[in-house]
Design an enzyme around this catalytic site. Sequence first.
Site, PDB file in Angstrom:
ATOM      1  N   SER A 178      31.624 -12.827  40.188  1.00 45.34           N
ATOM      2  CA  SER A 178      31.941 -11.725  41.511  1.00 45.34           C
ATOM      3  C   SER A 178      33.478 -11.723  41.932  1.00 45.34           C
ATOM      4  O   SER A 178      33.743 -13.391  42.155  1.00 45.34           O
ATOM      5  CB  SER A 178      31.319 -11.886  42.761  1.00 45.34           C
ATOM      6  N   GLU A 214      23.359  -4.475  31.814  1.00 48.61           N
ATOM      7  CA  GLU A 214      22.773  -3.670  32.674  1.00 48.61           C
ATOM      8  C   GLU A 214      23.468  -2.217  32.335  1.00 48.61           C
ATOM      9  O   GLU A 214      23.219  -1.328  31.934  1.00 48.61           O
ATOM     10  CB  GLU A 214      23.981  -3.892  34.445  1.00 48.61           C
TER      11      GLU A 214
END
Lengths: 396, 396, 396, 396
Positions: C279, C292
């Site tokens: 992140s 994902e």
Amino acid sequence: MTRLWDKGAPLDERVLEFTAGEDYALDERLVAYDVRASIAHAGMLRDQNLLTAADFEALRSALEALADAHARGEWRITLADEDGQSALEQRLTERLGAVGGRIHLGRSRNDQVLTALRLYLKDVLGELEAGALRVAATLDALAARQGNVALPGYTHMQQAMPSSVTLWAGGFAAELRDDAEGLRSARRRVDKNPLGSAAGYGAPGLPLDREATSRALGFASTHQPVTAVQLARGKAESGVLFECTLLMQDLGRLAADVLLFYTQEFAFIEIPDAFTTGSSIMPQKRNPDVFELLRGRSAVALAALAEALALYAKLPSGYQRDLQLLKAPLFRGIDQALQSLDIAAAALAALVFRPERIRLDPALHAAEEAYALVLREGIPFRDAYRRIAERYKKQP
Amino acid sequence: MTRLWDKGAPLDERVLEFTAGEDYALDERLVAYDVRASIAHAGMLRDQNLLTAADFEALRSALEALADAHARGEWRITLADEDGQSALEQRLTERLGAVGGRIHLGRSRNDQVLTALRLYLKDVLGELEAGALRVAATLDALAARQGNVALPGYTHMQQAMPSSVTLWAGGFAAELRDDAEGLRSARRRVDKNPLGSAAGYGAPGLPLDREATSRALGFASTHQPVTAVQLARGKAESGVLFECTLLMQDLGRLAADVLLFYTQEFAFIEIPDAFTTGSSIMPQKRNPDVFELLRGRSAVALAALAEALALYAKLPSGYQRDLQLLKAPLFRGIDQALQSLDIAAAALAALVFRPERIRLDPALHAAEEAYALVLREGIPFRDAYRRIAERYKKQP
Amino acid sequence: MTRLWDKGAPLDERVLEFTAGEDYALDERLVAYDVRASIAHAGMLRDQNLLTAADFEALRSALEALADAHARGEWRITLADEDGQSALEQRLTERLGAVGGRIHLGRSRNDQVLTALRLYLKDVLGELEAGALRVAATLDALAARQGNVALPGYTHMQQAMPSSVTLWAGGFAAELRDDAEGLRSARRRVDKNPLGSAAGYGAPGLPLDREATSRALGFASTHQPVTAVQLARGKAESGVLFECTLLMQDLGRLAADVLLFYTQEFAFIEIPDAFTTGSSIMPQKRNPDVFELLRGRSAVALAALAEALALYAKLPSGYQRDLQLLKAPLFRGIDQALQSLDIAAAALAALVFRPERIRLDPALHAAEEAYALVLREGIPFRDAYRRIAERYKKQP
Amino acid sequence: MTRLWDKGAPLDERVLEFTAGEDYALDERLVAYDVRASIAHAGMLRDQNLLTAADFEALRSALEALADAHARGEWRITLADEDGQSALEQRLTERLGAVGGRIHLGRSRNDQVLTALRLYLKDVLGELEAGALRVAATLDALAARQGNVALPGYTHMQQAMPSSVTLWAGGFAAELRDDAEGLRSARRRVDKNPLGSAAGYGAPGLPLDREATSRALGFASTHQPVTAVQLARGKAESGVLFECTLLMQDLGRLAADVLLFYTQEFAFIEIPDAFTTGSSIMPQKRNPDVFELLRGRSAVALAALAEALALYAKLPSGYQRDLQLLKAPLFRGIDQALQSLDIAAAALAALVFRPERIRLDPALHAAEEAYALVLREGIPFRDAYRRIAERYKKQP
């Protein structure tokens, strides 16, 4: 070059290609908007005493220089950058050293890219709206030129009632204006400032002023609460694509009419050579490819919408990487709508109706005759209908 | 009974079944609206001297009687009626004789059904909007009850930042209010009076006053020109279904969260028995079927939208019978959205968070720690990020 | 350079861009196949005495040289070429003069590009099938490594029955093998030779031997009659995309499981760092982006299928330019399926279950207990079910 | 009446309506198949000594009696039954007392309903295939009647090459036969026995013989492993709907041609009155509604496919209640395909071409002339093309 979140672990090159995908290329169009949003963010940080005035100035001028250089084509986002947001911070840091590392305080790539995207969408919605109005105006001009030409009005693809070029062009013009209004209203979901929502949960402990960036960037409101921002991913995008789909389907239906009118059997219209193409084996052909592609592209719009909706369907709340995939159908849908509007306006300006070829079935006036009978004799419409029907039945 | 357009030719029964399809059943919900529109139409005919005051009164009172009888379940549209519009005229004529045949002057089944449909849609959009706001209010109430319960904020389905029931429920409530606003804006394409466009080309020779019926029926505007009316078929319907899809996808994402939180592994929430179902072979099961079906029904909404868009795509202008098929996906999409809103409000009102079971990863505060470091030491965020990252890296 | 069908009229540059679109770039992957088909076509012309042996040799060797040069990257199709088929004839004529103009006898760009496309699809279906089998084998290997690890078997996302890594991985492996079989069967619609159908109506007056090119190119059959060829446009493409969609949805469901198992709350599995990303603001994060994106890409597949189906829907028979747009969703769907299979195999090979973290609800065995009761006491299953239910009901 | 899984808790009526939905009505068509599968299941239990011969006989004869009574319309599944599977066990128990409670040993409603569904699908795929072949045969008959009628062959909706009714009808017949073959191949995913997979994890501790029920019910194979069964939900259904979509799109394109040929401007064909309908205001109209609805229903098919695919997308493995919603689009897609095939065969049998009205553009033969020039003078095709082009260019 290392990625912002590099943890020192070797990263499989295929993973980078799979995860960054075409993102870096898609982000190109967002660079200028990202710069605008970054300057607004930095200005807010300065006003909140989270950045010195000097650092702000350094960041602002470096960001503007980067935007200018990008506009001149001097740099491009690369796969190694991973995305446009990282590309910007990297280049800031190359130029400014440690100061570059100050820009990301209180924001995340999540709200950063979304801010740039929404600023872009606000602009492009204006372009789409203007494009739709331009096609409508072209249809008005056609009606002004040849509006009095009589046309059969069709129902069930059968000649049904008297119509005219004015009515034909006017119907499509009205619906294109309706599309323009739809595009304007699609702005509502776009016009909410996501900046300051960071990764979707705000920036705990930091005195951010979200209203200030909303004002600076001209957003109608601040997207609240912070958790709504990621839940809204896909909705504004789908809203834009939905209006593009309605628009493209209107152009597609217009094209279907033109293709019908252009058959040798109808022969109602001429399309100038500049808008037809030839055949590789049939020397006589003049094909209306432009209109076929306008018809076909309505399917592209529909699928882009379906893709956007399916992408975010059923996802648990909070940012999910799937959402990154929204940009591809969004930009595909927008780009082809813009191209289609441009070519449609040009092609319709060149369209010429051929009144001498338009044959009107006398039965077109049957309803009118029944109406006249009602007016003349005061009988119920249904009786007049039956009498006129009898008359037409006797004809072969 | 003969059909209005009967020409004396034997009509193959299968053709009737194929063409009338489920139309007659679908038209049931439009009868009351058709009556309202028919009275407005008749009133306009009277004002234009196309109908005597006596005939108008006869028609009005027969129409109202038919509506009342229909509301009491005393008659239903049958396959032999073919559609609701014919059913009404048939029954009027049975009651009034020749006067019944006066009602159809200056209108067609095309504008007749469309007027009834749009009046219905205006009502149902209000219901949908109210339903969405009710679910949002239920979420507010949940936040009022348990808002302070700390939750992990997730990104990538990983614990990421500190969150709370207030933030979780508030995000969904905000988006449901956004959906309510979307449903309100879908009214724009619905709120145009089609009456008087007849088969799509007006009623030549008849002095209709379209503005008068617009006023009488409360439409925001008169749909102009007449050719735009049939070109708009599918657009207003798709607009409603699009907003239903966004709404259902928001409920679907909410359901996805609830299903996740309800797993034994998360165990963040309790769902009362009234909202769970059992298994035919596993006696211990309490299954969250309501939420699974809320998730699943987002697919139903999406498909109804796809059906409406595909139905009118590429059609040449003018009424086409394909457009009749729009009602099925439209009503399907609306009905299931209404049911879903109803059950969602009830189920969410019964939801209870179990704070004692919610485990928060201490690393949730890493960003906050980095921010604190910036505030304390004035270092760039990127440096703070790296120091905190180092700290978490050393932990297993 | 002039286009093959140039009629001397000035062609608006925007029209070219709109009509050629991205076709020229998409045709890149077909060049080698076009060369193969062109040589087969020329060989048939020679055998039918429509081309001299010398001209055939000249064409063959020039075509092979062009293919080699293209493979080495020495030339690319340009927008000015309009499409790959024209590009080839242009370059042949540059190399050979008038002899280059002999290659197009008895064929059209319509059957030319379709032949190249189908040859490509036959190859790529093999790759997709192999890719699906490779992922299945990876799952077998996972079962071989950790098959005995006990897992809860879920229904309604609730622990329901005893399961294991063998059963979990085996279920997905079986369905991936089913997808592989589906991809193999999608070959049927692809494996029909369109060459010789020309523009869709054959080559009147020319003694073409369509069976000869079918044999030379290894097609299972000759697509007959000639009019079926253009009617089939979109069907074979949709067939490939449908199987890609089933495949991607299986990968998507597999990814959904992995994402669930990877939450801190489940914590059933480890994903090595090489397959996670970080992140920009939360230093502690290790995100499962690869999974994902596998989940998200199922939406891309679905939309590509929707696009292909919508493109050819409702078109009158005979070639229509809309059909050109099929290549974009087709290649998009195929490419992302290939990439996804590649990354899925790599990522699943790295997956490790953590048996120490997997908690099994004792109630998992309730059905088994009821079965045991039936075996032991001979009572009806429904009675056993009720007794066990009573037992679990008493527990909190 | 109590539901099988009733736990004594009051169940909100709205929850039942929401969860059972239209399921009970949809299950009607599965009753006979459920009975067949239940008898096979009971027979296997007996052979495995899990049921006495006497109990088996009691169950078998009660099941057959229930099937007969259902076929005679003596009972229907009700909302209170919740679904067809529960309805059957309830009624068995009413008739047989405790013995009825023995039927569910080793199965779950999950595999029970899936077995009935797949048996149904095997039958209905046969019907669909036969229907497609029947339409193809009708086209053959049309070609036999009027095959020699010359037609223009169109490309880009422009007259392009010489064609004929034989070629026109033959192209569609070939593609309908291709659809029939596709429907046959859709059987592969259907023809796997799910019985014995119970809730998706088998029946631990019970000596079930899944191969025995596969043989008894005529399944090509046993669906293995048990976890694959629920993962396959949606795939077989989508496979059937995909083939229905291709079929309906072929019918839709056929209808598009007929609608074009039936315009007054083309006037190539006659449609008998039995297949046209009238207008409520235009007494002269004879509308080709049947063909418009055939065109429109291709959109219904497409949307049913989209719904099925979207329903199971992204779901974690194991049964999820969302999957129950698959039946609605599945049955909708199948039913309308069957109806459409039926009406298409009837309507095409009545179609008559009007050779006297078909005008052929002399330029249709331009390619043929160029070919003749090549044969006569031995010049390259491209040169012949240019000479013929010159000739047609000089014409106005």
